[in-house]
Design a protein around this motif. Structure first.
Motif, mmCIF file in Angstrom:
data_model
loop_
_atom_site.group_PDB
_atom_site.id
_atom_site.type_symbol
_atom_site.label_atom_id
_atom_site.label_comp_id
_atom_site.label_asym_id
_atom_site.label_seq_id
_atom_site.Cartn_x
_atom_site.Cartn_y
_atom_site.Cartn_z
ATOM 1 N N UNK A 11 -17.002 55.143 52.445
ATOM 2 C CA UNK A 11 -17.859 54.656 51.162
ATOM 3 C C UNK A 11 -18.823 55.417 51.160
ATOM 4 N N UNK A 12 -20.131 55.645 52.272
ATOM 5 C CA UNK A 12 -20.564 56.264 51.734
ATOM 6 C C UNK A 12 -20.651 57.784 51.865
ATOM 7 N N UNK A 13 -19.541 58.549 52.274
ATOM 8 C CA UNK A 13 -18.659 59.663 52.351
ATOM 9 C C UNK A 13 -18.436 59.728 50.877
ATOM 10 N N UNK A 14 -17.532 58.760 50.179
ATOM 11 C CA UNK A 14 -17.378 59.337 49.108
ATOM 12 C C UNK A 14 -18.244 59.312 48.050
ATOM 13 N N UNK A 15 -19.482 58.642 48.410
ATOM 14 C CA UNK A 15 -21.177 58.491 47.509
ATOM 15 C C UNK A 15 -21.326 60.194 47.386
ATOM 16 N N UNK A 16 -21.352 60.928 48.965
ATOM 17 C CA UNK A 16 -21.911 61.732 49.224
ATOM 18 C C UNK A 16 -21.685 63.628 48.063
#
Length: 611
Positions: A431-436
């Motif tokens: 999820x946080x990789x997708x955000x970035x």
């Protein structure tokens, strides 16, 4: 025999029956996807009593025809049905037929357990008679239709209609109503998703009963049987359980425990979710021989709306959300943060570097190939996922600066700054990789992934409405356009060619960690990002599974479907080039700064060769 005794007793007298226990119903939290189709229900299991007057007559008629033909004539129990069932069961030597009326089924649902005892059956009949004395036939049927189980987690006809057909019960067709009425005999054997042939045969039987009872005409039956059954995209995916767990916690923080039924309108696209779940299962199945057992996927639009979230292959057996909760090493999928930091410091895609051995104390990063390519451009180093170049580059621009870049774009987990950090040793979630990564594909703006758009009561009172946040630019040009150029090369000719889809502007990065414990593909197009992770919950190594293989295959399979629903547009160029201050004098990228390693991983991070 006790049923016959009760029947005889009640037919001769009108005894004073004990009052009915209170009918209790907890408040429900109903989750719907972006189009209004039911995703699931948390909290109270049952909906409010159905208003029969608001349904087409053939909807309740289907249930009466197949479940209790003499419903409108009996007083709670059916002596004729009981006698018939006794005869048939005696002839066949087994319980081939039941004799419970709709009212008896409701009494059991409301007040009793499912224990097959004579005492329970007797109390069921008594409560059924009392229900008939207390409520009208329409009220009883409305209560019944709000509580019966239709499989797939759907209780009541309203949930079932939205679950299987993506519409309110008031809009059910004759064929759809017959299908739902047929499910009740066995929600497992007649589930229209899992057992479509059985469900169709059962629906035809219901339609025949509807003709016999005068609910529909033979012509209507023929027309209904000729119509194909169109199922909702939400119905074919049970993976939304991961998404619902994630947003249920958010809902609690936003509005607390509901005192009345509420509807949570979410960002999820059920068709995308179904495609993601089915593709993940298919790809993992194809790679089982390589010891791949799990996968996760997150897809976001350019504003941060979660359109698909697969936290694993089977929510029922393993509800642990690998898309949100699990944190794994990102491998070379981390490298864009390194290269962006360098580009912002004045580097350029055509700048030359040297792929050669480098040493940090006792640690020396190795390339996947085991060899060295010599002179490369930065763009070539990204496409080929060259480890030595990334490690040296991070050291020159400053590993704390790389960590700051990752945090600025949306990484929220702790980031280490040892020499191997450039190769993705920090633990992060999909999820946080997708955000970035979303900032790369939406013009350089940071987003916050979210899943709740609005929360309202059934009556329409808005309890929460998400407000658009001001755009926060976190990447300027020329760094943004240069990075996108480099990450396009990964898909066009580098380690990510298996993710390419003809006719679309795509960019991304592969990632593979030590001993093949984790494999990633993170990619995007204009305003749409998806990140895939594959591996094992135990951390056991896979058999040479790289990010450019199975994860890229899963990513492409999902995106082929998703791009038909997402607005397909090129990756935007972003804002005009910023006026940057002159860069401070720095050593050449080819000059390695010797440093003593700290907290180094036991093995190097690897990545795959170009395909």
């Amino acid at each position: 025999m006790i049923s016959l005794a009760v029947t005889a007793s009640l037919s001769l007298t009108a005894p004073e029956l004990p009052p009915l226990p209170p009918i209790k119903r907890e408040a429900q939290v109903v989750y719907v996807d972006r189009s209004g189709a039911l995703l699931g229900v948390r909290g109270g299991r049952y909906g409010p009593p159905v208003d029969i007057a608001k349904l087409p007559a053939y909807v309740p008629g289907a249930f009466v025809a197949i479940e209790d033909r003499r419903f409108y004539d009996h007083t709670g129990f059916d002596p004729i049905g009981i006698a018939r069932a006794i005869v048939v069961n005696a002839e066949q030597g087994r319980a081939a037929q039941g004799a419970s009326t709709i009212t008896q089924q409701l009494a059991r649902n409301l007040f009793l357990s499912a224990d097959q005892t004579m005492e329970r059956k007797a109390r069921e009949v008594l409560y059924a008679v009392q229900l008939e004395r207390t409520y009208s036939k329409k009220q009883i049927l409305g209560l019944y239709l709000s509580r019966v189980y239709f499989g797939g987690g759907a209780y009541g006809i309203e949930q079932a209609s939205r679950r299987y057909f993506g519409k309110p019960a008031a809009r059910l067709t004759i064929r759809e109503a017959a299908t739902l009425a047929g499910v009740l005999k066995s929600p497992t054997n007649y589930n229209p998703i899992e057992q479509p042939q059985n469900a169709a045969k059962r629906a035809d039987l219901v339609l025949a009963a509807m003709v016999e009872t005068g609910v529909i005409t033979p012509a209507q039956r023929k027309q209904a049987m000729a119509q194909p059954l169109k199922l909702s995209g939400a119905a074919s995916s049970s993976a939304s359980g991961y998404f619902l767990d994630w947003i249920d916690a958010q809902r609690r923080s936003l509005v607390g425990a509901p005192k009345q039924d509420i509807i949570v309108e979410t960002t999820l696209d059920s068709a995308m979710e179904a495609a993601a779940a089915s593709t993940a299962k298919a790809v993992v199945a194809r790679h089982q021989a390589q010891n791949v057992t799990q996968a996760a996927l997150v897809a976001l639009d350019g504003q941060g709306r979660v359109r698909a979230m697969v936290g694993g292959l089977d929510y029922a057996s393993a509800p642990y959300n690998r898309a949100v909760t699990a944190r794994r090493q990102a491998g070379s999928a981390w490298k864009p943060f390194v290269y962006l930091t360098a580009l912002e410091a004045g580097a350029a895609p055509d700048m030359t570097v040297v792929d050669e051995p480098v040493v940090f104390g006792a640690w020396s990063p190795q390339n996947y190939s085991g060899g060295y390519a010599g002179t490369l451009t930065l763009e070539q180093a990204v496409a080929q996922s060259t480890n030595t170049v990334a490690v040296r580059l991070a050291d020159e621009v400053g590993r704390p600066n790389v960590a700051a870049t990752a945090k600025r774009l949306g990484i929220v987990s702790p980031v280490n700054t040892d020499p191997a950090m450039a190769l993705g040793t920090s633990l992060v979630s999909p999820l946080e990789m997708a955000q970035a990564y979303s900032a790369f594909g939406n013009g350089g703006e940071r987003i916050q992934a979210y899943g709740v758009e609005r929360i309202r009561t059934v009556g329409g009172q808005v309890l929460y409405q998400r407000k658009a946040s001001p755009a926060q630019a976190v990447i300027a040009n020329p760094a943004l356009s240069d990075l996108n150029r480099m990450l396009r090369g990964v898909v066009a000719s580098g380690t990510g060619t298996r993710a390419a889809i003809a006719g679309y502007d795509l960019a991304g990065k592969t990632g593979t960690t030590s001993d093949y414990k984790d494999a990633w593909f993170a990619g995007y197009t204009g305003g749409f990002t998806a990140v895939v992770w594959m591996g094992n919950d135990s951390g056991a190594p896979m058999k040479r599974v790289t990010g450019g293989a199975a994860p890229a295959e899963l990513w492409r399979g999902f995106m082929v479907s998703a791009l038909k629903r997402a607005p397909a547009r090129p990756i935007p160029p972003g804002p005009p080039p910023a006026i940057l201050p002159p860069p401070e004098p720095a050593q050449s990228i080819d000059t390695l700064l010797e440093a003593e390693p700290e907290n180094l991983p036991p093995a190097e991070i690897v990545d795959e060769p170009p395909i």
